[in-house]
Design an enzyme around this catalytic site. Structure first.
Site: not given
Ligand code: FCB
Length: 459
Positions: A78, A122, A167, A291, A293, A364
């Site tokens: 990607r 992006h 995002e 995505n 985190y 992600e």
């Molecule tokens: C996400 C973004 C990506 C990267 C990660 C750590 O929010 O989409 O570009 O910076 O965080």
């Protein structure tokens, strides 16, 4: 450590990157400036004054980087396409050298047996469009549709998988409501039109891709699981409001064709126009990119409490919710909580909320650890291996609970320019020495390759 649980046959492993974070070459081959070129030049915006001017110089090192991806053994790569390389002014004249670069990238991937999965947008909006209102202007949504038409006409004979926008929630929140990301507007709730217009841009993009016969179309959405700080009614209400703003505001229109009820009054459109827009926005998708985190801990603001600096995002005062650090013993070097169970939780929540949820791809997932080369010249990033291992297990748990997850793309293939945090944060499986541009495979690189090799495959 026990062997990784087996994910479903055909499960696709990948890695993700984004144009501004890796390409560099910002003035080359006719590329027009984007909002990130402008933003990174403003004093004080980016840690250490870093910029993406050179980044990891991927634009010039693409062949070597593709060889690394082939060695990694990923099924899907990607990457994102820089709008201002294709249309330097955002609309109008097409730059053939920009198209030629992505042409080579796609051919290089296919020649190595890797499936290209481009993200069309992006965050690097052409500056010329920002000057005309950026995402606050409805015209930007239409401009994105036209840009997508140009790209798919050129690459659509070889690219089968497309991601529209990355995002939109983060771009709206950090770039338009707050000032942490480009374009740094700081509009608070005045940012809502930027959300609607990105959603509309997604709708236009899907329509253009379908017209061109695209096989698989999806979107990549940040999903922060929102956890209330307590079971008190006040905290539950506060968490619900924050949840609506960060998650449902962006997912409901796409997956359910509506806005969360409490936010509808903030969308300045009459019912007929909104209904027409939502019809476009909610066109069926082939996959939904998540995505993930970290989760957010939210409470109702307590009088007399100073929340400044408490969590990673500083919100203005006077809002009906406050952010606290998510309680987690383990954190990445970026300070983000490590909470793999919350990935399972958000996947289950999405499935429960949306009866029509398409198959999910984790577009992600990854962590910044600052490990660099040791005395032996190698990068021993055991913490990244543990992180990825735990998150793949969390995906397997979601699959066992009935969520149809088809792939996992790690962020990121290479260390890269991490937006406001600059070059200090290192998310890559490949270490990059910014002084020499040398690439060093981290231990996690070999680990990920072995995980991929060990999975059953029906490819
Ligand atoms: C996400 C973004 C990506 C990267 C990660 C750590 O929010 O989409 O570009 O910076 O965080």
């Amino acid at each position: 450590m026990t062997a990784l649980p087996i994910l479903p046959a055909g499960f696709r492993f990948g890695a993700s990157t984004a144009s501004y974070q890796i390409e560099g070459a910002v003035d080359e081959d006719g590329r027009g400036p984007s909002i990130w070129d402008t933003f990174t030049r403003e004093p004080g915006r980016i840690r250490n004054g870093d910029t993406g001017d050179v980044a990891i110089d991927h634009y010039h090192r693409v062949e070597g980087d593709l060889d690394l991806l082939a060695e990694l053994g990923i099924h899907d790569y990607r990457f994102s396409i820089a709008w201002s390389r294709i249309l330097p002014q955002g609309t109008g004249a097409v730059e053939p050298r920009g198209l030629a670069f992505y042409d080579r990238l796609v051919d290089g991937l296919l020649a190595r047996g890797i499936r290209p999965v481009p993200t069309l947008y992006h965050w690097d909006l052409p500056q010329a469009l920002e000057d005309r209102g950026g995402w606050l202007s409805r015209d930007t949504a239409e401009a994105l549709g036209d840009y997508v038409g140009v790209v798919v006409e050129r690459l659509g004979d070889r690219v089968r998988d497309w991601i529209t926008l990355n995002e939109m929630s983060v771009q709206t929140l950090y770039g338009y409501a707050l000032t942490d990301h480009a374009p740094g507007r700081g509009l608070g709730f005045g940012a809502l039109p930027a959300a609607h217009h990105q959603l509309l841009a997604h709708g236009h993009a899907v329509a253009r891709l379908r017209e061109a016969g695209a096989e698989r179309v999806g979107v990549a959405q940040q999903h922060f699981p929102v956890v209330p700080a307590s079971e008190s009614m006040d905290d539950l209400v506060a968490a619900g409001t924050f949840q609506a703003i960060t998650n449902w505001l962006f997912a409901d229109p796409i997956l359910a064709g509506r806005y969360p009820e409490e936010l509808r009054p903030l969308i300045p459109l009459d019912d007929a126009q909104l209904a027409a827009d939502l019809e476009l926005i909610s066109a069926p998708l082939d996959f939904y990119g998540v995505n993930y985190y970290e989760p957010m801990l939210v409470e109702a603001p307590r009088e007399g409490t100073d929340y400044a600096g408490a969590a990673e995002v500083d919100l203005p005062e006077g809002l009906p919710f406050a952010l606290l650090p998510y309680p987690s013993e383990e954190r990445t070097d970026f300070g983000w909580a490590i909470a793999p169970g919350q990935l399972t939780a958000i996947l289950r929540e999405l499935r429960e909320r949306y009866p029509n949820l398409p198959p999910v791809v984790i577009t992600e997932g990854g962590a910044s650890f600052h490990d660099g080369p040791g005395p032996d010249g190698a990068v021993h990033d055991a913490r990244r291996i543990a992180y990825l291992d735990a998150h793949l297990r969390a995906v397997a748990d979601a699959v066992a609970a009935g969520v149809d997850v088809r792939g996992y793309y790690t962020w990121s293939a290479f260390d890269n320019f991490e937006w406001a945090a600059g070059n200090d944060e290192r998310f890559g499986l490949v270490y990059v020495d910014y002084a020499t541009q040398e690439r060093i495979r981290k231990d996690s690189f070999a680990w990920y390759r072995d995980v991929i090799t060990a999975q059953p495959s029906d490819r």
